[in-house]
Design a protein around this motif. Structure first.
Motif, PDB file in Angstrom:
ATOM      1  N   VAL A   1       0.837  -1.202   0.000  1.00 18.70           N
ATOM      2  CA  VAL A   1       0.000   0.000   0.000  1.00 18.70           C
ATOM      3  C   VAL A   1       0.875   1.256   0.000  1.00 18.70           C
ATOM      4  O   VAL A   1       0.683   2.178  -0.806  1.00 18.70           O
ATOM      5  N   GLY A   2       1.832   1.307   0.917  1.00 15.47           N
ATOM      6  CA  GLY A   2       2.706   2.477   0.979  1.00 15.47           C
ATOM      7  C   GLY A   2       3.508   2.680  -0.294  1.00 15.47           C
ATOM      8  O   GLY A   2       3.666   3.804  -0.776  1.00 15.47           O
ATOM      9  N   SER A   3       3.996   1.581  -0.877  1.00 13.77           N
ATOM     10  CA  SER A   3       4.800   1.689  -2.092  1.00 13.77           C
ATOM     11  C   SER A   3       3.956   2.135  -3.279  1.00 13.77           C
ATOM     12  O   SER A   3       4.377   3.001  -4.058  1.00 13.77           O
ATOM     13  N   ALA A   4       2.769   1.537  -3.440  1.00 13.20           N
ATOM     14  CA  ALA A   4       1.913   1.894  -4.574  1.00 13.20           C
ATOM     15  C   ALA A   4       1.505   3.365  -4.515  1.00 13.20           C
ATOM     16  O   ALA A   4       1.553   4.076  -5.529  1.00 13.20           O
ATOM     17  N   LEU A   5       1.114   3.829  -3.335  1.00 11.67           N
ATOM     18  CA  LEU A   5       0.717   5.230  -3.195  1.00 11.67           C
ATOM     19  C   LEU A   5       1.901   6.167  -3.468  1.00 11.67           C
ATOM     20  O   LEU A   5       1.774   7.179  -4.167  1.00 11.67           O
ATOM     21  N   GLY A   6       3.049   5.833  -2.906  1.00  8.99           N
ATOM     22  CA  GLY A   6       4.220   6.679  -3.100  1.00  8.99           C
ATOM     23  C   GLY A   6       4.672   6.735  -4.543  1.00  8.99           C
ATOM     24  O   GLY A   6       4.998   7.820  -5.072  1.00  8.99           O
ATOM     25  N   LEU A   7       4.679   5.591  -5.225  1.00 12.08           N
ATOM     26  CA  LEU A   7       5.095   5.576  -6.627  1.00 12.08           C
ATOM     27  C   LEU A   7       4.119   6.347  -7.509  1.00 12.08           C
ATOM     28  O   LEU A   7       4.520   7.023  -8.455  1.00 12.08           O
ATOM     29  N   ARG A   8       2.830   6.276  -7.221  1.00 16.13           N
ATOM     30  CA  ARG A   8       1.861   7.036  -8.004  1.00 16.13           C
ATOM     31  C   ARG A   8       2.069   8.535  -7.830  1.00 16.13           C
ATOM     32  O   ARG A   8       1.920   9.309  -8.779  1.00 16.13           O
ATOM     33  N   CYS A   9       2.421   8.955  -6.617  1.00 21.05           N
ATOM     34  CA  CYS A   9       2.698  10.376  -6.392  1.00 21.05           C
ATOM     35  C   CYS A   9       3.930  10.823  -7.183  1.00 21.05           C
ATOM     36  O   CYS A   9       3.962  11.934  -7.724  1.00 21.05           O
ATOM     37  N   VAL A  10       4.939   9.958  -7.253  1.00 26.38           N
ATOM     38  CA  VAL A  10       6.150  10.297  -8.008  1.00 26.38           C
ATOM     39  C   VAL A  10       5.825  10.438  -9.489  1.00 26.38           C
ATOM     40  O   VAL A  10       6.234  11.405 -10.150  1.00 26.38           O
TER      41      VAL A  10
ATOM     42  N   ALA B   1       3.739  -2.469  -9.722  1.00 29.18           N
ATOM     43  CA  ALA B   1       4.939  -1.874  -9.134  1.00 29.18           C
ATOM     44  C   ALA B   1       4.873  -1.900  -7.616  1.00 29.18           C
ATOM     45  O   ALA B   1       5.883  -2.141  -6.943  1.00 29.18           O
ATOM     46  N   GLY B   2       3.672  -1.671  -7.058  1.00 31.67           N
ATOM     47  CA  GLY B   2       3.518  -1.726  -5.607  1.00 31.67           C
ATOM     48  C   GLY B   2       3.749  -3.126  -5.060  1.00 31.67           C
ATOM     49  O   GLY B   2       4.389  -3.299  -4.011  1.00 31.67           O
ATOM     50  N   LEU B   3       3.253  -4.141  -5.773  1.00 33.12           N
ATOM     51  CA  LEU B   3       3.478  -5.526  -5.338  1.00 33.12           C
ATOM     52  C   LEU B   3       4.958  -5.879  -5.398  1.00 33.12           C
ATOM     53  O   LEU B   3       5.485  -6.565  -4.506  1.00 33.12           O
ATOM     54  N   LEU B   4       5.636  -5.408  -6.438  1.00 31.68           N
ATOM     55  CA  LEU B   4       7.071  -5.668  -6.568  1.00 31.68           C
ATOM     56  C   LEU B   4       7.851  -4.953  -5.473  1.00 31.68           C
ATOM     57  O   LEU B   4       8.802  -5.507  -4.901  1.00 31.68           O
ATOM     58  N   MET B   5       7.453  -3.726  -5.176  1.00 27.97           N
ATOM     59  CA  MET B   5       8.120  -2.986  -4.111  1.00 27.97           C
ATOM     60  C   MET B   5       7.864  -3.647  -2.758  1.00 27.97           C
ATOM     61  O   MET B   5       8.737  -3.644  -1.875  1.00 27.97           O
ATOM     62  N   GLY B   6       6.676  -4.214  -2.572  1.00 29.09           N
ATOM     63  CA  GLY B   6       6.392  -4.942  -1.343  1.00 29.09           C
ATOM     64  C   GLY B   6       7.328  -6.126  -1.159  1.00 29.09           C
ATOM     65  O   GLY B   6       7.737  -6.449  -0.033  1.00 29.09           O
ATOM     66  N   VAL B   7       7.673  -6.787  -2.271  1.00 24.37           N
ATOM     67  CA  VAL B   7       8.637  -7.879  -2.206  1.00 24.37           C
ATOM     68  C   VAL B   7       9.998  -7.360  -1.751  1.00 24.37           C
ATOM     69  O   VAL B   7      10.694  -8.003  -0.945  1.00 24.37           O
TER      70      VAL B   7
END
Length: 297
Positions: free
Chosen positions: A24-33, A177-183
């Protein structure tokens, strides 16, 4: 004396919860970027700061959610408040370096690779700073090759997540991308925990045997710090949900705009004032004069 380390005292609950928070944190952060790349210059710092803070909070929260399942047999665990707070600052600042690099230098291969390295190092630095915050009757040791593997995993997966988020637009790409970042986050954490060994310092003081969450000092340190980042992630999610371009993606939103324009152009505009026509009851000479004057205009 070596302590027996247990990382899954609640079974699969803590790994699943930590992975969910990381995604969740990664997906939200990457979308903001990605949003900052197509935004006006005046709004760019705000989106980048939100992205850095969201990714950093996701990293930090993931670590301490996973640590809820960490136990050392026969040894109570507490946390140093300053180092625990410092690990959150380290996560946000280090991730912010990569985020702002992409935002201001563009999604070039060199920038994405550098940002991926910085984001991976943010994960590693947060993990080992958080581990340094442990207060127990013993000392921590690490297996160097396993630590190196955790660093390599963090950098590789974070770089791949940034490339994926920048190369493909839209919600499915953001989710992937969020799922990959979670890994990257959870994989680094549990690989680092596999490198851990604890050397106990003799007998344990009975007055210190209050358990990880049995002492009021531990609860007063961890609970407020966990609640704050979780609430921030929820608020960041609200911001993303109410921004159409973040939900649809840059490509989808830009394609939707011409469709709306074409649909609008297909509808003929009504004149502000309907054309005046001559009345059948007017005399013939007046109708002729009206036609002549309209041609002159």
């Amino acid at each position: 004396m070596q302590g027996t380390v247990e990382g899954f005292s609640f079974g699969a609950v803590t790994p699943a919860a930590s992975y969910l928070v990381a995604c969740v944190g990664s997906a939200l952060g990457l979308r903001c970027v990605i949003r900052s790349l197509s935004n006006r210059q005046s709004w760019k710092p705000g989106w980048l700061a939100l992205g850095a803070a969201t990714i950093g909070c996701g990293i930090w929260t993931m670590h301490f959610v996973a640590m809820a399942g960490f136990r050392i047999q026969g040894i109570p665990i507490d946390y140093d408040g300053r180092l625990t707070a410092l690990s959150l600052v380290v996560a946000i600042v280090t991730a912010g370096l990569g985020v702002f690099a992409v935002g201001y230098r563009g999604a070039t291969p060199v920038t994405l690779t550098a940002a991926g390295i910085l984001t991976g190092l943010a994960v590693v630095a947060t993990h080992y700073t958080g581990m340094a915050a442990l207060k127990l009757n013993g000392s921590l040791g690490y297996d160097s090759p396993t630590v190196a593997a955790s660093v390599l995993l963090a950098v590789t997966a974070a770089t791949a997540a940034l490339w994926s988020a920048a190369s493909f637009r839209g919600f499915p790409a953001a989710l992937g991308a969020g799922l990959l970042m979670g890994v990257a986050l959870t994989g680094t954490h549990y690989t680092g925990m596999a490198a851990l060994s604890v050397h106990l310092r003799g007998a344990t003081d009975a007055s210190y045997m209050t358990g990880m969450y049995g002492s009021s000092s531990s609860a007063s340190i961890l609970l407020p710090l966990l609640i704050g980042p979780v609430v921030f992630l929820i608020l960041a999610g609200v911001v993303v949900m109410f921004d159409p371009q973040l939900v649809l993606g840059d490509g989808d939103w830009s394609r939707a705009t011409p469709r709306r324009r074409r649909a609008t152009a297909a509808v003929p505009e009504r004149p502000a004032h309907p054309p005046r026509t001559a009345s059948l009851f007017e005399p013939r000479d007046q109708r002729a004069d009206r036609r002549t004057s309209s041609r002159g205009r």
